[in-house]
Design a protein around this motif. Structure first.
Motif, short mmCIF file in Angstrom:
data_model
loop_
_atom_site.label_atom_id
_atom_site.label_comp_id
_atom_site.label_asym_id
_atom_site.label_seq_id
_atom_site.Cartn_x
_atom_site.Cartn_y
_atom_site.Cartn_z
N ALA A 140 21.76 0.00 10.48
CA ALA A 140 20.84 1.13 10.46
C ALA A 140 19.62 0.78 9.61
O ALA A 140 19.74 0.12 8.57
CB ALA A 140 21.50 2.38 9.91
N ALA A 141 18.46 1.23 10.08
CA ALA A 141 17.22 1.12 9.31
C ALA A 141 16.90 2.47 8.71
O ALA A 141 17.16 3.52 9.32
CB ALA A 141 16.07 0.65 10.20
N VAL A 142 16.31 2.46 7.52
CA VAL A 142 15.89 3.69 6.85
C VAL A 142 14.37 3.72 6.82
O VAL A 142 13.73 2.78 6.33
CB VAL A 142 16.46 3.77 5.43
N VAL A 143 13.80 4.77 7.38
CA VAL A 143 12.35 4.92 7.46
C VAL A 143 11.77 5.03 6.05
O VAL A 143 12.31 5.75 5.19
CB VAL A 143 11.97 6.15 8.30
N GLY A 144 10.67 4.33 5.80
CA GLY A 144 10.09 4.30 4.47
C GLY A 144 8.91 5.21 4.26
O GLY A 144 8.48 5.41 3.11
N ARG A 145 8.35 5.80 5.33
CA ARG A 145 7.14 6.60 5.17
C ARG A 145 7.05 7.65 6.27
O ARG A 145 7.36 7.36 7.43
CB ARG A 145 5.91 5.70 5.21
N ASP A 146 6.65 8.86 5.93
CA ASP A 146 6.41 9.89 6.93
C ASP A 146 5.35 9.41 7.91
O ASP A 146 4.37 8.77 7.51
CB ASP A 146 5.92 11.18 6.28
N ALA A 147 5.54 9.74 9.20
CA ALA A 147 4.56 9.32 10.20
C ALA A 147 4.66 10.20 11.43
O ALA A 147 5.75 10.71 11.76
CB ALA A 147 4.76 7.86 10.58
N VAL A 155 4.67 1.11 11.37
CA VAL A 155 5.95 1.62 10.89
C VAL A 155 6.32 0.93 9.58
O VAL A 155 6.16 -0.29 9.44
CB VAL A 155 7.05 1.38 11.95
N GLU A 156 6.82 1.70 8.64
CA GLU A 156 7.32 1.15 7.38
C GLU A 156 8.82 1.39 7.29
O GLU A 156 9.27 2.54 7.37
CB GLU A 156 6.63 1.79 6.18
N ILE A 157 9.57 0.32 7.17
CA ILE A 157 11.02 0.42 6.99
C ILE A 157 11.35 0.10 5.54
O ILE A 157 10.95 -0.95 5.02
CB ILE A 157 11.76 -0.53 7.95
N PHE A 158 12.05 1.01 4.88
CA PHE A 158 12.40 0.82 3.48
C PHE A 158 13.52 -0.20 3.32
O PHE A 158 13.48 -1.06 2.45
CB PHE A 158 12.82 2.15 2.86
N GLY A 159 14.55 -0.07 4.17
CA GLY A 159 15.68 -0.98 4.02
C GLY A 159 16.71 -0.79 5.12
O GLY A 159 16.50 -0.03 6.08
N ALA A 199 13.97 -3.90 2.57
CA ALA A 199 13.54 -4.69 3.72
C ALA A 199 13.06 -6.08 3.32
O ALA A 199 13.24 -7.05 4.08
CB ALA A 199 12.44 -3.94 4.46
N ASP A 200 12.47 -6.21 2.15
CA ASP A 200 11.94 -7.51 1.74
C ASP A 200 13.02 -8.57 1.62
O ASP A 200 12.78 -9.75 1.86
CB ASP A 200 11.18 -7.39 0.42
N GLU A 201 14.25 -8.14 1.27
CA GLU A 201 15.35 -9.10 1.12
C GLU A 201 15.76 -9.73 2.45
O GLU A 201 16.31 -10.84 2.47
CB GLU A 201 16.57 -8.43 0.48
N LEU A 202 15.52 -9.03 3.54
CA LEU A 202 15.97 -9.53 4.84
C LEU A 202 14.87 -10.19 5.65
O LEU A 202 15.13 -10.70 6.75
CB LEU A 202 16.59 -8.37 5.65
N GLU A 203 13.67 -10.23 5.14
CA GLU A 203 12.57 -10.88 5.85
C GLU A 203 12.85 -12.36 6.17
O GLU A 203 12.42 -12.84 7.22
CB GLU A 203 11.27 -10.75 5.06
#
Length: 325
Positions: A140-147, A155-159, A199-203
């Motif tokens: 699952a991805a967690v959305v990082g910013r309202d849009a 799109v910004e994904i937090f983690g 998200a940065d850890e999985l880049e």
């Protein structure tokens, strides 16, 4: 960075629930009252700053805490983004075989129950009336910013976290014959965990096409049932989030499941391919373990569920058009 929500002292009181940063087999608590959802809404830079500060403080061994779902999301959408899963599962849960042309046209999802989330090691009861209980291995991805109607590149994904979409296949099959659902076939439990990986850890796992090439595995009672790569999705997460927000909005903290991976990501896929219930449906005492590269492992034990009376069928269909005089 890895953010977790947990209980340390065993108390069920709300004040006992803490958020923290996981590192080297321990969890470092964040300030009392801070939640992982707060961090998500604050944005990734602020969250990483708060996490770094927590790492300078005290730590609790992970084996002394109960891990809860990493966050309390506003909504949970579950997609069906793996073609191989669809190929197999329609033969056991749906009618017919093969992937319908409409699957290729756009991502498909349903809203599931945010009140039924369970932690990484919690027991999971069999839903009332079900004899065909199943797991589903997802990320699952967690959305990082309202849009509102975001483009994929915006799109910004937090983690990311692991998601197990527990499924009562017999209930699901009946519901979907009505042309609506799934409903009770899906909403009894969803595991999220063990923590939320930023998200940065999985880049480093991102491939040339923009997909995360993470190894995904599931075992039942120590026997591996399925293995796939997250990069076998039909769409990357950024496109799933964009579709979820198309003509509407997504909010920071919303959870979007990838859908079940292929190659044994659930039992129903294998039942459809093999024409028999092999492996058998889950029963109380079965232990389901899922591991996703770069994220971690969740492990849940199936237990007996509530013994409820049967659902009352619909009454005889009246055709009265006027009230009796």
């Amino acid at each position: 960075m890895r953010f977790a929500t947990y209980i340390h002292d065993g108390s069920a009181h709300e004040s006992a629930v803490r958020a923290g940063v996981v590192a080297e087999g321990t969890v470092h608590p964040l300030p009392q009252g801070t939640t992982v959802l707060d961090l998500v809404r604050a944005g990734l830079p602020a969250a990483i700053g708060a996490g770094a500060a927590a790492l300078d403080g005290p730590a609790v061994p992970l084996d002394e805490v109960r891990l809860l779902p990493p966050l309390d999301p506003p909504t949970v959408r579950d997609f069906v983004a793996f073609e191989e899963h669809v190929e197999g599962v329609v033969e056991s849960v749906g009618d017919g075989a093969g992937v319908v042309p409409e699957w290729y046209e756009a991502p498909t999802f349903y809203f599931t129950n945010p009140y039924a989330l369970v932690g990484a090691h919690d027991d999971v009861p069999v839903p009332p009336g079900s004899q065909l209980f199943d797991f589903e291995l997802e990320v699952a991805a967690v959305v990082g910013r309202d849009a509102e109607s975001p483009a994929p590149e915006d799109v910004e994904i937090f983690g990311y976290t692991i998601l197990n979409d527990w499924s009562a296949r017999d209930l699901q099959r009946r519901e979907m014959k009505v042309g609506l659902g799934p409903a009770k076939g899906k909403d009894s439990a969803t595991t999220l965990g063990p923590w939320l990986v930023t998200a940065d850890e999985l880049e480093p796992y991102r491939d040339a096409e923009g997909f995360l090439a993470l190894d995904m595995r599931v075992a039942v009672n120590g026997v591996e049932i399925g293995q796939d790569l997250l990069s076998d999705m039909g769409w990357p997460f950024e496109e799933l989030v964009a579709y979820a927000g198309r003509g509407t909005r997504v909010r920071a903290g919303d959870v979007l499941g990838s859908g079940t991976c292929g190659n044994g990501g659930c039992l129903a896929e294998l039942w459809g391919r093999r024409g028999t219930q092999d492996p058998p449906p889950l029963r109380p005492g079965d232990v389901v373990e899922m591991t996703v590269e770069g994220i971690g492992t969740i492990r849940n034990t199936v237990v007996a569920g509530l013994d409820l009376p049967p659902v009352r069928p619909a009454r005889a269909r009246p055709r009265t058009r006027k009230r009796p005089s």
